[in-house]
Design a protein around this motif. Structure first.
Motif: not given
Ligand code: ASP
Length: 330
Positions: A129, A157, A190-191, A251, A253, A289-291
């Motif tokens: 990552r 992702h 990105r998800t 979320r 971001q 996808p959380l958080p």
């Molecule tokens: N966990 C997810 C990501 O890494 C979503 C997020 O961070 O909001 O993209």
């Protein structure tokens, strides 16, 4: 009411790992969802299904005994990092965790290619990552071992999108014919970029709900437009909540905004509450996808349609499948 019961474990006729078409993932990188066909996804989901059964029956087993995963995270992570660790350990392998690159030679100015070349000397597969788009591709250029993209900035992702799709398939029993509504930060999420791309392999309808400044990027809209998938943008949930089969919430971001005021102006744009759920279909699922940071009220958690915690567990099985596949054991 035909509400959802957790369906994390379903039986499949063959165990373990028999009778599957070989999709030849051995030694391959997983960089973008663009590399997958529908056949590949069926293959991956079949293996993930078998992984879930094996975990339920025996917990851990030695499919990847002696193999080592380097888990390299230049950005924060809870689920992706720990689920890859759990996946590797449940398969009998071990993990080199680099969760805090501050304490590695990266803080001395080491380049990504050099860090990757170092870690592949000690491992069999690398999960990466990194905050920059294209970083996983760059790493793959230098690595002889498989690289798995665990998020490259606001790019892709892919393993999350695979687990998202597996969740939809397991919870809804189908993917074709569904209306999927994506809500929140579509620009930086990105998800969602990966999931929208992956969904173009199916016969679905896509709705995007976001504040104006966080609309789905044009290049993703263009890619979807090249297929026959209907897509539509909204700035309110009202017109689409009642027709959605999947509500995929994200979320906003904060870390991606250069202007904090802009973040403040949009941060609470959409909050899914019990009232929202009253307008939704009885068999809709809510994913995330959380958080989460407030965009789904905790009052929704006990609603059987809240699939986001089950989604995390599906992720373990998909990641077990991916590790086994790229290491030639599926
Ligand atoms: N966990 C997810 C990501 O890494 C979503 C997020 O961070 O909001 O993209």
């Amino acid at each position: 009411m035909a509400l959802h019961t957790p369906r994390l474990i379903q039986q499949s006729p063959h165990l373990p790992f028999g009778d599957k078409q070989d999709a030849s993932f051995y030694g391959k990188d997983i960089l973008s969802v663009k590399q997958f066909s529908r056949g590949d996804l069926n293959f991956i989901f079949g293996i993930a299904q078998e992984m879930s059964e094996m975990v339920r029956r025996v917990g851990s087993f030695d499919l990847l005994k002696g193999k080592i995963l380097a888990n390299v995270f230049y950005e924060p992570s809870t689920r992706t990092s720990s689920s890859f660790t759990s996946a590797m350990e449940r398969l009998g392998g071990s993990v080199i965790p680099i969760n805090e690159v501050r304490y590695s030679s990266v803080s001395k100015g080491e380049s990504l290619p050099d860090t990757i070349r170092t870690l592949e000397a000690y491992s069999d597969v690398i999960v990466l990552r990194h905050p920059e788009i294209g970083s996983a591709e760059l790493a793959a250029k230098y690595a002889r071992k498989p690289i798995i993209n665990a998020g490259d900035g606001i790019g892709e992702h892919p393993t999350q999108a695979l687990l998202d799709l597996f969740t939809i398939q397991q919870e809804m029993d189908r993917i074709d014919g569904l209306t999927i509504t994506m809500v929140g930060d579509l620009k930086y999420g990105r998800t969602l970029h990966s999931l929208a791309r992956l969904l173009t392999l199916y016969n679905v309808r896509l709705n995007y709900v976001s504040p104006d400044v966080l609309r789905m990027p044009g290049h993703i809209l263009d890619e979807v437009n090249e297929t026959s998938i209907p897509q539509a943008e909204y700035n309110s949930l009202d017109p689409v909540i009642g027709e959605s089969d999947v509500l995929y919430v994200t979320r906003i971001q904060k870390e991606r905004f250069s202007d904090e005021n802009e973040y403040e102006s949009v941060k609470n744009s959409f909050v899914i509450s019990p009232e929202t759920m009253q307008q939704a279909k009885e068999d809709m699922i809510v994913m995330h996808p959380l958080p989460r940071v407030g965009e789904i009220s905790m009052d929704v958690d006990d609603d059987p349609r809240a699939a986001y915690f089950r989604q995390m567990e599906y992720g373990l099985y998909v990641r077990m499948a991916l590790l086994a596949m790229v290491l030639g054991k599926a």
